[in-house]
Design a protein around this motif. Structure first.
Motif, PDB file in Angstrom:
ATOM      1  N   LEU A 123       0.864  -1.194   0.000  1.00 49.32           N
ATOM      2  CA  LEU A 123       0.000   0.000   0.000  1.00 49.32           C
ATOM      3  C   LEU A 123       0.895   1.236   0.000  1.00 49.32           C
ATOM      4  CD1 LEU A 123      -2.415  -1.263   2.760  1.00 49.32           C
ATOM      5  CD2 LEU A 123      -2.910  -1.229   0.325  1.00 49.32           C
ATOM      6  N   GLU A 124       1.452   1.557  -1.144  1.00 51.95           N
ATOM      7  CA  GLU A 124       2.392   2.664  -1.246  1.00 51.95           C
ATOM      8  C   GLU A 124       1.723   3.984  -1.591  1.00 51.95           C
ATOM      9  OE1 GLU A 124       5.482   2.678  -0.537  1.00 51.95           O
ATOM     10  OE2 GLU A 124       5.834   0.543  -0.227  1.00 51.95           O
ATOM     11  N   ASP A 125       0.376   3.983  -1.616  1.00 53.20           N
ATOM     12  CA  ASP A 125      -0.306   5.187  -2.074  1.00 53.20           C
ATOM     13  C   ASP A 125      -0.325   6.302  -1.039  1.00 53.20           C
ATOM     14  OD1 ASP A 125      -0.814   3.907  -4.414  1.00 53.20           O
ATOM     15  OD2 ASP A 125      -2.818   3.221  -3.838  1.00 53.20           O
ATOM     16  N   GLY A 126      -0.131   5.997   0.205  1.00 51.48           N
ATOM     17  CA  GLY A 126      -0.198   7.042   1.207  1.00 51.48           C
ATOM     18  C   GLY A 126       0.293   6.573   2.555  1.00 51.48           C
ATOM     19  N   ASP A 127       0.441   7.520   3.471  1.00 53.82           N
ATOM     20  CA  ASP A 127       0.873   7.225   4.824  1.00 53.82           C
ATOM     21  C   ASP A 127      -0.345   6.902   5.692  1.00 53.82           C
ATOM     22  OD1 ASP A 127       3.443   7.739   4.059  1.00 53.82           O
ATOM     23  OD2 ASP A 127       3.448   9.811   4.821  1.00 53.82           O
ATOM     24  N   ILE A 128      -0.060   6.228   6.799  1.00 57.98           N
ATOM     25  CA  ILE A 128      -1.105   5.974   7.785  1.00 57.98           C
ATOM     26  C   ILE A 128      -1.409   7.277   8.515  1.00 57.98           C
ATOM     27  CG2 ILE A 128      -1.708   4.679   9.861  1.00 57.98           C
ATOM     28  CD1 ILE A 128       0.207   2.493   8.943  1.00 57.98           C
ATOM     29  N   ILE A 129      -2.682   7.619   8.577  1.00 58.79           N
ATOM     30  CA  ILE A 129      -3.082   8.855   9.261  1.00 58.79           C
ATOM     31  C   ILE A 129      -3.887   8.592  10.522  1.00 58.79           C
ATOM     32  CG2 ILE A 129      -3.005  10.257   7.160  1.00 58.79           C
ATOM     33  CD1 ILE A 129      -6.053   9.934   6.993  1.00 58.79           C
ATOM     34  N   ASN A 130      -4.404   7.380  10.652  1.00 57.76           N
ATOM     35  CA  ASN A 130      -5.209   7.080  11.845  1.00 57.76           C
ATOM     36  C   ASN A 130      -5.344   5.575  11.976  1.00 57.76           C
ATOM     37  OD1 ASN A 130      -6.756   7.485  14.125  1.00 57.76           O
ATOM     38  ND2 ASN A 130      -8.647   7.907  13.001  1.00 57.76           N
ATOM     39  N   SER A 131      -5.629   5.134  13.176  1.00 55.55           N
ATOM     40  CA  SER A 131      -5.869   3.709  13.413  1.00 55.55           C
ATOM     41  C   SER A 131      -6.842   3.551  14.562  1.00 55.55           C
ATOM     42  CB  SER A 131      -4.566   2.965  13.720  1.00 55.55           C
ATOM     43  OG  SER A 131      -4.069   3.340  14.990  1.00 55.55           O
ATOM     44  N   VAL A 132      -7.617   2.462  14.507  1.00 54.42           N
ATOM     45  CA  VAL A 132      -8.593   2.133  15.546  1.00 54.42           C
ATOM     46  C   VAL A 132      -8.410   0.675  15.905  1.00 54.42           C
ATOM     47  CG1 VAL A 132     -11.030   1.982  16.146  1.00 54.42           C
ATOM     48  CG2 VAL A 132     -10.229   3.847  14.692  1.00 54.42           C
ATOM     49  N   PHE A 133      -8.387   0.378  17.189  1.00 57.53           N
ATOM     50  CA  PHE A 133      -8.207  -1.001  17.632  1.00 57.53           C
ATOM     51  C   PHE A 133      -9.279  -1.337  18.656  1.00 57.53           C
ATOM     52  CE2 PHE A 133      -6.589  -4.281  20.445  1.00 57.53           C
ATOM     53  CZ  PHE A 133      -6.142  -5.236  19.538  1.00 57.53           C
ATOM     54  N   ASN A 134      -9.843  -2.542  18.517  1.00 51.80           N
ATOM     55  CA  ASN A 134     -10.831  -3.006  19.495  1.00 51.80           C
ATOM     56  C   ASN A 134     -10.942  -4.516  19.383  1.00 51.80           C
ATOM     57  OD1 ASN A 134     -12.838  -3.224  21.406  1.00 51.80           O
ATOM     58  ND2 ASN A 134     -14.437  -2.269  20.163  1.00 51.80           N
ATOM     59  N   ASP A 135     -10.760  -5.193  20.494  1.00 53.30           N
ATOM     60  CA  ASP A 135     -11.015  -6.630  20.585  1.00 53.30           C
ATOM     61  C   ASP A 135     -10.310  -7.405  19.472  1.00 53.30           C
ATOM     62  OD1 ASP A 135     -11.988  -8.898  21.708  1.00 53.30           O
ATOM     63  OD2 ASP A 135     -14.013  -8.710  20.895  1.00 53.30           O
ATOM     64  N   ASP A 136      -9.003  -7.229  19.354  1.00 52.87           N
ATOM     65  CA  ASP A 136      -8.150  -7.959  18.400  1.00 52.87           C
ATOM     66  C   ASP A 136      -8.423  -7.608  16.950  1.00 52.87           C
ATOM     67  OD1 ASP A 136      -6.925  -9.227  20.514  1.00 52.87           O
ATOM     68  OD2 ASP A 136      -8.262 -10.951  20.460  1.00 52.87           O
ATOM     69  N   PHE A 137      -9.038  -6.490  16.693  1.00 54.22           N
ATOM     70  CA  PHE A 137      -9.211  -6.024  15.317  1.00 54.22           C
ATOM     71  C   PHE A 137      -8.570  -4.649  15.197  1.00 54.22           C
ATOM     72  CE2 PHE A 137     -12.667  -9.075  15.778  1.00 54.22           C
ATOM     73  CZ  PHE A 137     -12.555  -9.811  14.603  1.00 54.22           C
ATOM     74  N   LEU A 138      -7.816  -4.474  14.107  1.00 49.35           N
ATOM     75  CA  LEU A 138      -7.090  -3.234  13.858  1.00 49.35           C
ATOM     76  C   LEU A 138      -7.555  -2.646  12.537  1.00 49.35           C
ATOM     77  CD1 LEU A 138      -4.748  -1.290  14.659  1.00 49.35           C
ATOM     78  CD2 LEU A 138      -3.239  -2.750  13.286  1.00 49.35           C
ATOM     79  N   MET A 139      -7.957  -1.374  12.565  1.00 46.68           N
ATOM     80  CA  MET A 139      -8.420  -0.664  11.375  1.00 46.68           C
ATOM     81  C   MET A 139      -7.420   0.458  11.086  1.00 46.68           C
ATOM     82  SD  MET A 139     -12.148   1.171  10.808  1.00 46.68           S
ATOM     83  CE  MET A 139     -13.066  -0.356  11.020  1.00 46.68           C
TER      84      MET A 139
END
Length: 1343
Positions: free
Chosen positions: A622-638
């Protein structure tokens, strides 16, 4: 031009009702708090003991009504025989019939009955108050009374099923007819009610006199009224000539013919009978309450009379017919009565807090014995300090005690064994008796009574009852006085500046008697600062396992790791990414593993920060952009990328692997801006049955109206759902195993009132993202939590939606009554100058909440007694919040300000967050009459009083002629002046006043201090007190004024709060009570009787320098510069000027209207002086002093500019500078001033000036909102705010803007906003409207 806004909601419960409003299986509590209608559910919680439960109240819904609630009654109708409809009576003579709509999770107005014009035409008096009562459920009739005029309205009921023993053919015919009626009811063809009938009770029954009280009786087949009336007026002074004037009449009503039949009539009852209490099964008849006696009248007219004190012999000639229980020596003034469910006893709660039983010995339908018995105080010890205004039965073992001057409480009746002979036998907890039907007579006369068989078989309980308080509704009313001051007095806390040091709080009096209190009302949360940290440069921080602290410096692209347990020592793990900013840190598997997310890296660490796994290889795809945010809950990462893409991973910490979860195919080309991972019930129903979406509402259409449907149980349990927000502001939902099926919330892009689930529409709109962040999570306390969707917009607005089950699926309903935190169209750019982010906290001091960063940080939370509340967290900007706990701090947090200072804090437990501002109670134990704040010493001064026995003596100390010394003495009051320390909030010094003397008003004033020898004066702060000696009507009421200093002293060892003390400066006795005081240009004014005297301080004494006479005694005085206003109870207000060279008082102008002034103060704006007058008819009047206006007669007449009905009894007003949020006022010499007022009901409001352009815009918008928007209970806001002024045309008055109504605009959907904006102007005025609303919202920001 002025605006009116209520910033603190009323808290005193004036009316309450228990009924089957929402469910046919359990009763709900409907509560009226002045203009607020609240609906509560009773939660039954297990308390760890077998067969025992704990009970709590949970708020279901809250509505602000455009009217004052005067009565609440329940009624059954033909439309829905299983549920109760609620009749809401509002001032003056309006009745709204409402029902609960489960599919919209809202109330629905069934009908509105308006009788003001009818009653007005039948009397010369102005209709102010009316009372409403409803017949028992067998015959649904409501009766609205104004004096002796009765309005009767029958409601149609479904006929009861005939007895199964009747003829089969007749039964089958009735069944067919009943089925037809059911079908008609479902189609809405059965009329809900009949026609109204207005009758004068004296025309249908000339024997009835002027009605004192009336109620419908139980156990009668036809509607039957019990009326207490009197044909002759008398009072205590003429009892030797005229006594026993009360008449008790029982009438059977025929509503159709407007006729009555007299069932029984009892004459020559004591004159002090003032209340009739109908008794339900297993009892019968009614109780008549007098001040000194109690009388029971059964259905056959047999009376049983009990004398309760020795004064009964003086008020009646038939003392021989009274049973003597005068040894009890009790008085029934202001007592509350409630029949205990399924018990042969009636509870009497006296004004002094004592409880008694009215006990009955019942034999079938016959009452053989009637007596009053005291209750052991140990059984209701927790209720003794309260003075409740009413009691209702909420269930067989639950009572609800209403409080207008104290907390309202939910009380459980616990039957226990007792050794008392009148209680149950030892070892037997509850004695149960069943009425034997064989003992009942079967005469034809029994048909008069409608005693159902099920009532005959009800179990009658007996035994000792313990009253256990299970829950309390917080009440800070009545606010008799308030002052402005600083709650937090420490300038430096934890080696950093105290952010709350300059916050101005409100110190308000509250409660009555033993529940008297000082309320501290703060504009922001007051967190307890435990320690602090300082950093050189960082933007956000995180805590992991309460062991590690991670910081991110976005400017220098640097991250750092600290060990909390090692005095925040810097750590440098090998694989920790410290040369990039950190996007987020997440805990996995209860802190066993740690995730670090940076713009280019995702690394999993062990709990000792040893690298376990990296996602760098997967991120290279995924070279199109940088990570700007992340959400984690109950072993799931967005993970969100700057390119608009989103990637979801399932994290397996045990196998140390990441598994990518594919998005639904329909989302492949969709731009995603943000998202969330939630455990929720939102998709439970639709994932189980997709047909609920395609066939939505079909079941309701087949079965008729929602009210006729039986409740469908919601699908319990939560599941993991993924929430994404698209570039065109749609919220998309799908589950873990989505199978390419995803959903959306319809119309969330316009913030619709209700959000329903639908299939995702692949046809997207133009990208214009304004939804910045969403959170779907629980909000609540330790007893109950509910799911809310919280939406943060780019403009800083916060929207909250509550999850509810609509009978088929789950939906979301918008929450109103929230403050405005931002505005669209960049109308409030300052509010978003620092990034706003929401952070969810699952436990902060026992509650779940959401913290919001920004220039003004917020805390979003709710308790079980409130809706969602948004509080200002602090006055300083905050850029980051993180949770924190250690050995000393449990469930606290750390916040970071813009100066790179981090404070470790916890929320205080002694504040209540049920209202719009945080409130803290300091119990005093006496009634607080007046409050003042001393700025120099930062202490609070209270004038309190308590009851003492009254010694009735004359001026020479001799007993008054005619005094009966053998009779019990009445009570009077004794005052006390208390000094409260801000360190411990305890009394550190007191001044005792004389017996019968009360401090009527106390103020902190800055006076000029000088002497005859000194040319220049210095200013010094004093405490000014005015007192009055309260005695009988034959003795003059004298008083005094006192001037006190507060001096510094050496505190007692171990008590640092005892560092101040009173010192008397001077005092003087006055002829007439000192009813009002104020400062005037460095001097002080004392209103004593009908005279106002200005005094100057010279040589440690006070010298009179000017005076002014009034026609009647003065109830209010205020000053503004050298202007003085004074008001009285008859002649409204007058304006005078004070001149020091020479000393004199110059009358300037007066109001020609006859207003009963309760309080008044000045409002200044743009060189105009307005006077805000609050009268005792719950109205506000705006007067203008303008000598240049020809109609003012050179200023001699104060011009009436506006009038507004507040529905509140105003007690105190204070003038303070108005805060200008959008366009700050540059000239400090012409600052605009506003008025803050307090009320008996607990509400607080402000009246502030606005510009002409703003007034015109907002007035047009207000008119559109009145005409075009829905108002609860069908009430009219324009009629609600109208207040009649004698000899003044309403056309000449300009209405005040109602901010409560205007605030509705900010919560409308965007289509409605656009439509109403076009009505205001054809030009785009949306930005101006939002700026005006933001200005209104922040007028008190200077507190």
């Amino acid at each position: 031009m002025n605006a009116y806004d209520v910033f603190l909601e009323p808290s005193a419960v004036s009316k309450s009702l228990a009924c089957n409003f929402i469910s046919s299986n359990e009763k709900h509590l409907v509560v009226g708090k002045a203009t607020t209608l609240e609906i509560y559910e009773v939660l039954r919680l297990k308390n760890g003991q077998p067969l025992a439960s704990d009970y709590k109240l949970k708020l279901i819904a809250l509505y602000k009504l455009q009217g004052l609630i005067t009565d609440l009654c329940a009624i059954r109708t033909a439309e829905n025989p299983h549920l109760d409809y609620v009749l809401v009576s509002t001032k003056s003579a309006k009745v709204s019939c409402i029902k609960w709509n489960p599919y919209k999770h809202n109330i629905a107005t069934v009908s509105l009955h308006y009788y003001e014009h009818v009653l007005q035409n039948l009397t010369y008096e102005t209709v102010y108050e009316s009372s409403l009562t409803v017949s028992p459920s067998q015959n649904s009739v409501f009766c609205l009374r104004r004096n002796n005029m009765l309005v009767l309205l029958p409601f149609n009921r479904v006929e009861e099923e005939i007895d199964g023993e009747e003829d089969g053919h007749a039964k089958s015919m009735d069944v067919v007819e009943g089925e037809k009626k059911d079908e008609d009811r479902e189609r809405g063809q059965v009329p809900l009610f009949g026609s109204s009938t207005v009758v004068d009770i004296e025309t249908v029954d000339p024997t009835v006199g002027e009605i004192i009280d009336f109620q419908f009786l139980h156990n009668y087949r036809d509607p039957t009224l019990a009326i207490v009336s009197h044909r002759k007026s008398t009072w205590a002074g003429v009892l030797p000539k005229e006594k026993d004037t009360v008449l008790f009449t029982v009438l059977s009503l025929d509503v159709q013919t407007a006729s009555t039949t007299t069932i029984l009539q009892i004459e020559n009852l004591p004159y002090d009978i003032h209340k009739v209490v109908p008794l339900p099964s297993p009892l019968s008849g009614s109780l008549l309450l007098g001040c000194n006696e109690i009388i029971h009248v059964d259905n056959s007219g047999i009376t049983r009379r009990i004398a309760l004190n020795s004064y009964t012999t003086d008020i009646t000639s038939s003392i021989k017919s009274f049973q003597d229980q005068t040894d009890l020596d009790i008085k029934l003034e202001n007592c509350t009565v409630c029949a205990i469910p399924n018990d042969s006893r009636v509870l009497l709660a006296l004004e002094n807090g004592d409880f008694y039983y009215a006990t009955f010995e019942v034999d079938g339908k016959t009452i053989k014995k009637f007596a009053i018995e005291p209750i052991d105080k140990n059984l209701y010890q927790s209720l003794q300090k309260y003075q409740h205004s009413g009691i209702i039965a909420l269930d067989d073992n639950l009572l609800f005690f209403m409080g207008t001057t104290c907390n309202s409480v939910l009380v459980e009746l616990s039957y226990t064994s007792s050794d008392d002979n009148n209680a149950v036998d030892k070892g037997e907890a509850i004695e149960v008796t069943t009425s034997d039907s064989k003992m009942l007579d079967n005469d034809d006369d029994e048909d008069l009574y409608d005693e159902d068989d099920k009532d005959k078989e009800k179990e009658v309980k007996s035994g000792q009852i313990e009253f256990i308080v299970r829950d309390e509704l917080f009440n800070h009313a009545p606010i008799s006085s308030f002052a402005l001051g600083n709650y937090s007095t420490e300038k430096i806390v934890a080696k950093l500046p105290n952010p709350s040091f300059n916050d101005v709080s409100i110190f308000a009096a509250g409660g009555l008697g033993l529940s008297g209190q000082l309320n501290i009302i703060t504009p922001t949360i007051q967190p307890i600062i435990k320690s602090s940290l300082r950093f050189s440069q960082l933007n956000r921080l995180w805590t992991i396992n309460n062991k590690y602290l991670i910081t991110s410096d976005d400017l220098n692209q640097k991250s750092e790791l600290f060990d909390v347990n090692q005095s925040y020592a810097r750590l440098s793990p090998k694989h920790f990414v410290n040369n990039e900013l950190t996007i987020a840190m997440h805990e996995l598997n209860h802190g066993q593993f740690i995730l670090q997310v940076t713009p280019r890296h995702i690394i999993m660490f062990s709990n000792k920060f040893r690298k376990v796994l990296s996602l760098d290889k997967g991120l290279k795809e995924l070279e199109d952009g940088d990570i700007i945010n992340s959400v984690f809950n109950d072993d799931f990462l967005m993970i969100f990328f700057s390119s608009g893409e989103v990637v979801i991973y399932s994290v397996d910490s045990e196998n140390k692997s990441f598994t990518r979860i594919e998005l639904p195919m329909s989302l492949q080309d969709t731009i995603i801006t943000t998202g969330y991972i939630a455990n929720s019930k939102l998709l439970n129903a639709v994932l189980k049955d997709l047909n609920l979406i395609t066939n939505r509402g079909q079941k309701r259409k087949r079965n008729g109206d929602a009210a006729s449907l039986k409740a469908v149980s919601p699908i319990e349990g939560k599941q993991m759902i993924f929430i994404l927000v698209t570039g065109d502001n749609r919220i998309v939902l799908f589950g873990r195993d989505h199978k390419d099926v995803c959903f959306q919330l319809d119309f969330v892009n316009i913030f619709s009132d209700t959000l329903q689930i639908n299939f995702f529409d692949i046809n997207s709109g133009d990208p214009d993202p304004f939804i910045k962040q969403v959170i779907l999570n629980d909000l609540g306390d330790e007893f109950t939590k509910e799911e809310y969707l919280t939406i943060l917009t780019v403009g800083g607005e916060i929207y909250s939606y509550k999850l509810y089950f609509d009978g088929e699926s789950y939906s979301l309903i918008k929450q109103y009554n929230l403050p405005m935190t931002g505005a669209p169209f960049n109308a409030y750019a300052h509010g978003t100058s620092i990034e706003r982010r929401m952070i969810y906290f699952p436990n902060i001091n026992g509650t779940t909440c959401i913290m919001v960063t920004g220039v003004i940080p917020y805390l979003i939370t709710r308790s079980r007694h409130s809706q969602v509340r948004i509080f200002k967290f602090s006055k300083i900007p905050i850029v980051s919040f993180v949770p924190y706990s250690d050995e000393k701090i449990k469930n606290g947090l750390i916040y970071l300000d813009t100066k790179k200072n981090a404070r470790i804090v916890e929320l205080p437990n002694d504040f209540n967050y049920d209202n719009t501002w945080p409130i803290k109670k300091i119990y005093i134990g006496e009634t607080v009459k007046s409050v003042a704040y001393h700025e120099t010493s930062r202490t609070v001064i209270l004038s309190t009083f308590k009851e003492i026995p009254y010694d009735c003596i004359d001026e020479e100390g001799n007993p008054i002629v005619g005094l009966k010394t053998e009779k019990p003495r009445t009570f009077n009051y004794k005052g006390q002046i208390r000094l409260i320390s801000p360190l411990s909030w305890t009394t550190i010094d007191t001044i005792e006043l004389l017996d019968n003397e009360v401090g009527l008003q106390i103020k902190s004033v800055v006076l000029d201090v000088g002497s005859e020898t000194k040319r220049f004066k210095s200013k010094k702060e004093f405490v000014l007190l005015g007192t009055g000696r309260l005695r009988m009507e034959d003795l003059a009421c004298n008083g005094s004024y006192k001037i006190l200093e507060i001096i510094d002293i050496i505190p007692e060892p171990g008590k640092p709060e005892t560092n101040h003390k009173f010192k008397e400066f001077t005092e003087e006795a006055t002829k007439g009570a000192v009813t009002s005081i104020c400062d005037v240009s460095g001097r002080f004014l004392v209103a004593q009787g009908q005279k106002m005297i200005v005094r100057d301080i010279k040589d440690n004494t006070a010298v009179s320098v000017a005076f002014l006479d009034a026609s009647v005694y003065v109830s209010e005085t205020k000053s503004f510069g050298n202007l003085v206003l004074f008001g009285d109870t008859l002649k409204s207000v007058s304006l005078a000027g004070f001149d020091a060279e020479p000393f004199r008082m110059i009358p300037l102008g007066k109001d020609l209207h006859e207003l009963d002034v309760s309080s008044a103060d000045f409002v200044a704006y743009d060189q105009d002086i307005h006077i805000i007058v609050a009268d005792n008819d719950k109205a506000l009047h705006v007067l203008l002093y303008n000598p240049d206006d020809p109609s003012s007669s050179n200023g001699q007449r104060l011009l009436h500019r506006s009038t507004l009905n507040t529905n509140f009894n105003t007690t105190c007003t204070r003038s303070l500078a108005k805060h200008e949020q959008i366009n700050p006022w540059l000239d400090p010499t012409t600052l605009p001033f506003q008025v803050v007022g307090s009320t008996v009901e607990g509400a607080m409001y402000t009246v502030f000036p606005v510009s002409e352009a703003t007034y015109r815009r907002m007035y047009i918008l207000q008119q559109q909102l009145i005409d075009k928007e829905f108002h609860a209970c069908g009430l009219n806001p324009k009629l609600n705010r109208f207040a009649l002024v004698k000899n003044e045309s309403s056309l000449s008055l300009r209405p005040l803007l109602d901010c409560e109504l205007l605030r509705k605009y900010s919560k409308l959907n965007q289509d409605r906003m656009r439509t109403l904006g076009q009505k205001v102007s054809i030009k785009n005025v949306s930005v101006d409207l939002w700026k005006d609303l933001i200005e209104f919202e922040n007028v008190l920001n200077n507190l």
